[in-house]
Design an enzyme around this catalytic site. Structure first.
Site, short mmCIF file in Angstrom:
data_model
loop_
_atom_site.label_atom_id
_atom_site.label_comp_id
_atom_site.label_asym_id
_atom_site.label_seq_id
_atom_site.Cartn_x
_atom_site.Cartn_y
_atom_site.Cartn_z
N HIS A 19 0.85 -1.20 0.00
CA HIS A 19 0.00 0.00 0.00
C HIS A 19 0.88 1.24 0.00
O HIS A 19 2.10 1.17 0.01
CB HIS A 19 -1.04 -0.04 1.11
CG HIS A 19 -0.52 0.02 2.51
ND1 HIS A 19 0.28 1.03 2.99
CD2 HIS A 19 -0.71 -0.83 3.57
CE1 HIS A 19 0.56 0.83 4.26
NE2 HIS A 19 -0.02 -0.31 4.64
N CYS A 62 2.55 -9.80 20.46
CA CYS A 62 1.66 -9.27 19.40
C CYS A 62 2.02 -10.00 18.12
O CYS A 62 3.16 -9.90 17.63
CB CYS A 62 1.81 -7.77 19.22
SG CYS A 62 0.94 -7.22 17.71
N HIS A 100 3.86 1.57 2.40
CA HIS A 100 5.08 0.84 2.03
C HIS A 100 5.78 1.55 0.87
O HIS A 100 7.01 1.63 0.83
CB HIS A 100 4.78 -0.60 1.59
CG HIS A 100 3.93 -1.38 2.55
ND1 HIS A 100 2.69 -1.85 2.22
CD2 HIS A 100 4.16 -1.77 3.83
CE1 HIS A 100 2.18 -2.50 3.25
NE2 HIS A 100 3.05 -2.47 4.25
N LYS A 123 -5.35 -2.80 7.00
CA LYS A 123 -6.06 -3.81 6.24
C LYS A 123 -7.44 -4.05 6.86
O LYS A 123 -8.42 -4.16 6.16
CB LYS A 123 -5.24 -5.11 6.25
CG LYS A 123 -5.51 -5.99 5.06
CD LYS A 123 -4.38 -6.96 4.79
CE LYS A 123 -4.27 -8.04 5.85
NZ LYS A 123 -3.34 -9.13 5.46
N HIS A 128 -1.56 -2.28 16.38
CA HIS A 128 -2.49 -3.11 15.60
C HIS A 128 -3.88 -3.27 16.20
O HIS A 128 -4.75 -3.87 15.58
CB HIS A 128 -1.86 -4.49 15.34
CG HIS A 128 -0.62 -4.40 14.52
ND1 HIS A 128 0.64 -4.50 15.04
CD2 HIS A 128 -0.47 -4.15 13.19
CE1 HIS A 128 1.53 -4.34 14.08
NE2 HIS A 128 0.89 -4.14 12.96
N LYS A 168 -6.06 6.09 10.67
CA LYS A 168 -4.98 5.12 10.55
C LYS A 168 -5.28 4.21 9.36
O LYS A 168 -6.41 3.81 9.16
CB LYS A 168 -4.91 4.30 11.84
CG LYS A 168 -3.78 3.32 11.86
CD LYS A 168 -3.80 2.53 13.17
CE LYS A 168 -3.35 1.10 12.99
NZ LYS A 168 -2.08 0.88 12.35
N CYS A 213 -2.41 -4.20 21.64
CA CYS A 213 -1.26 -3.59 20.96
C CYS A 213 -1.70 -2.22 20.44
O CYS A 213 -2.69 -2.13 19.71
CB CYS A 213 -0.80 -4.47 19.80
SG CYS A 213 0.32 -3.61 18.68
N CYS A 255 3.01 -7.47 15.19
CA CYS A 255 4.36 -6.88 15.33
C CYS A 255 5.41 -7.99 15.32
O CYS A 255 6.58 -7.73 15.13
CB CYS A 255 4.53 -6.11 16.63
SG CYS A 255 3.55 -4.63 16.81
N1 MSP Z 1 8.86 -7.22 8.05
C1 MSP Z 1 9.01 -6.13 8.94
C2 MSP Z 1 10.31 -5.39 8.64
C3 MSP Z 1 11.55 -6.21 8.69
S1 MSP Z 1 12.95 -5.31 8.23
C4 MSP Z 1 14.23 -6.25 8.65
C5 MSP Z 1 7.83 -5.17 8.77
N2 MSP Z 1 7.17 -5.27 7.63
S2 MSP Z 1 5.88 -4.38 7.24
O1 MSP Z 1 5.39 -4.97 6.02
O2 MSP Z 1 4.96 -4.31 8.32
O3 MSP Z 1 6.41 -2.97 6.85
C6 MSP Z 1 6.53 -1.95 7.78
C7 MSP Z 1 7.09 -0.70 7.09
O4 MSP Z 1 6.18 -0.23 6.06
C8 MSP Z 1 7.22 0.49 8.03
O5 MSP Z 1 8.41 0.45 8.79
C9 MSP Z 1 7.25 1.63 7.02
O6 MSP Z 1 8.49 1.64 6.40
C10 MSP Z 1 6.19 1.18 6.01
N3 MSP Z 1 4.85 1.67 6.35
C11 MSP Z 1 3.73 0.91 6.55
N4 MSP Z 1 2.68 1.72 6.79
C12 MSP Z 1 3.06 3.01 6.76
C13 MSP Z 1 2.41 4.26 6.95
N5 MSP Z 1 1.12 4.35 7.22
N6 MSP Z 1 3.17 5.39 6.85
C14 MSP Z 1 4.50 5.34 6.57
N7 MSP Z 1 5.14 4.18 6.41
C15 MSP Z 1 4.46 3.00 6.49
O7 MSP Z 1 7.60 -4.38 9.66
#
Ligand code: MSP
Length: 475
Positions: free
Chosen positions: A20, A128, A23, A300, A149, A297, A146, A131
């Site tokens: 999304h 969690c 990411h 999903k 989440h 926020k 959490c 997380c």
């Molecule tokens: N798999 C772990 C990371 C392991 S790294 C060794 C993880 N994955 S995640 O799919 O949940 O991705 C989290 C990351 O996505 C956040 O740290 C950020 O970089 C990005 N974001 C997800 N949602 C976001 C927002 N709403 N706003 C900004 N960044 C966001 O955690």
């Protein structure tokens, strides 16, 4: 001679989710940095990928009646395809279920084990599952929910293997002190210092009886904890454990980009793991903020995530890049709103930049002169101001700097009413203006690459013809 390499990473994303806009935010930031350093003629490497050993991967595959390997392969493909369709410039894509990654994790584990940093203990705590993290009461909302989440954490009690994180407390604090830029921005640095100083505990790095993941070599009834496995991607993705030469060429990373949700893992656990394995630490961890969507926020469960591909079809990808990085200072939290995106699109892209390009092209066509201007290189044309902004990941200021140039050119055209000049004089005036426009194109290259390309191609031609709107106005 010091090596002129640059290495930037994103977090590796959980395969269970679909990509999304949140990411995409981190991935675009890494893309900007990679393009910038490549344009400066550095040997730049940009790594992203998927984190596949989470328990939720196994659970979802089982629910769907699919083989977990097949499920993660399909999901990982989604991520790869998304980045390709968005023209993200990653140099490689790491999957943690790959044999090369596994080999690297085992090598890393054996180094940490040899230091006496792994021991067997008993764990009792609240977990969690989203997380993938044990929490303390202090981390949680009421009733063990959490805060990230909004799900209830489960009480877990088991025999686990632990990593002696606390052994590295003093060394970590020393490192933060000696390297004030190691954690950026400074607010995050304070948060980490506080955690390491007052709350950090040894961390459990194995799970019992989980069939999905890398088996612990010491005890195959255990699986390596998903975070201990995932962090090592930053090494295995450039060759650790299978291509030492390539690994040594790029390591240490210049910057790990991460969202603020995963600060502790990257700023405390990861450097301690590297200290234990006797490897150099990354030069910087840059923690960016989170943004909400129209004030809510994004999640999903709420079903309000935005697919970057759908948004690209509506606005172009450069418009999204412009909006995200001009609106939210990189490092701070912000909000993403479609109505504001449209408003900025019209004001800054359709009107500001698009209008300027259209005006200049139309006048140049009228003169029918030969222009033949060659765009400069970024290295020779970037100013110290722009360079400072890019080096400090202040993309908002870099864009503002470029948009100031755009306004100045616009003003020059209007105030001097250059369209009233005769063709000979106008050609001379336009040559100077087009040089500036090419410079704008060059500075835009890392930030809005497709737009920059159009500008650079169009205005470096011998005969410059009228240009169709770069950004058609949106009603
Ligand atoms: N798999 C772990 C990371 C392991 S790294 C060794 C993880 N994955 S995640 O799919 O949940 O991705 C989290 C990351 O996505 C956040 O740290 C950020 O970089 C990005 N974001 C997800 N949602 C976001 C927002 N709403 N706003 C900004 N960044 C966001 O955690």
């Amino acid at each position: 001679m010091s090596k002129d390499t640059y290495y930037v990473t994103t977090p590796i994303y959980y395969v269970n989710d679909l990509p999304h806009i949140g990411h995409a935010y981190t991935t675009i930031a890494a893309d900007i940095l990679n393009r910038y350093h490549t344009l400066l003629k550095q040997d730049s490497f940009f790594l992203t990928g998927t984190d596949e050993h989470a328990k939720s991967s196994l659970e979802t595959a089982t629910e769907k009646g699919e083989e977990v390997q097949e499920y993660v392969r399909k999901m990982s493909n989604n991520w790869q395809k998304t980045w390709q369709e968005l023209d993200i410039s990653n140099s490689a894509f790491i999957r943690t279920s790959s044999p090369q990654h596994k080999q690297g994790v085992l090598e890393f584990f054996s180094r940490v084990y040899a230091q006496g940093d792994i021991y067997k203990g008993h764990y009792k705590g609240l977990y969690c599952s989203r997380c993938e993290e044990f929490k303390t009461k202090r981390d949680l909302d009421a009733d063990d929910y959490c805060p990230i989440h909004k799900i209830k954490c489960q009480a877990i009690e088991e025999e686990n293997y632990f990593f002696r994180l606390t052994k590295y407390k003093e060394q970590l604090l020393q490192h933060y002190q000696n390297n004030p830029h190691f954690i950026q921005p400074s607010g995050r640095r304070k948060e980490v210092l506080n955690y390491v100083q007052d709350y950090m505990e040894d961390i459990s790095i194995s799970r019992q009886g989980l069939s999905w993941g890398i088996k612990l070599p010491l005890d195959p009834t255990h699986t390596i904890y998903v975070w201990f496995d995932a962090l090592i991607n930053y090494l295995t993705g450039i060759g650790f454990g299978h291509d030492e030469k390539h690994f040594k060429h790029y390591w240490p990373a210049n910057v790990h980009l991460v969202g603020r949700d995963i600060t502790k893992f990257h700023c405390a656990l990861w450097p301690a793991m590297l200290m234990s394995a006797k490897l150099e630490l990354p030069k910087q961890i840059f923690v960016h903020g989170f943004f909400t969507l129209n004030g809510e926020k994004m999640s999903k469960t709420l079903g309000n995530t935005i697919n970057p591909l759908a948004l690209k079809n509506q606005f172009t990808f450069d418009a999204i890049r412009y909006y995200l990085f001009s609106e939210i200072p990189f490092g701070a939290d912000g909000d993403f709103s479609l109505s504001q995106l449209k408003e900025r699109y019209n004001a800054k892209l359709a009107h500001g930049l698009g209008n300027l390009c259209a005006r200049v092209a139309k006048l140049a066509e009228r003169t029918n002169a030969d222009y033949n201007l060659t765009p400069p290189s970024l290295k020779e044309r970037q100013t110290p101001e722009y360079q400072t902004y890019m080096d400090s990941l202040n993309f908002q200021k870099a864009l503002e700097y470029i948009w100031n140039k755009i306004s100045l050119l616009d003003k020059e055209i209007s105030e001097n009413k250059i369209w009233e000049q005769d063709d000979v004089e106008l050609t001379l005036t336009l040559k100077a203006i087009i040089k500036e426009l090419l410079c704008i194109g060059i500075l835009l290259q890392p930030l809005l690459p497709a737009t920059a390309n159009t500008i650079l191609n169009h205005f470096s031609q011998q005969k410059i013809t009228a240009l169709k709107p770069l950004y058609p106005k949106m009603l």
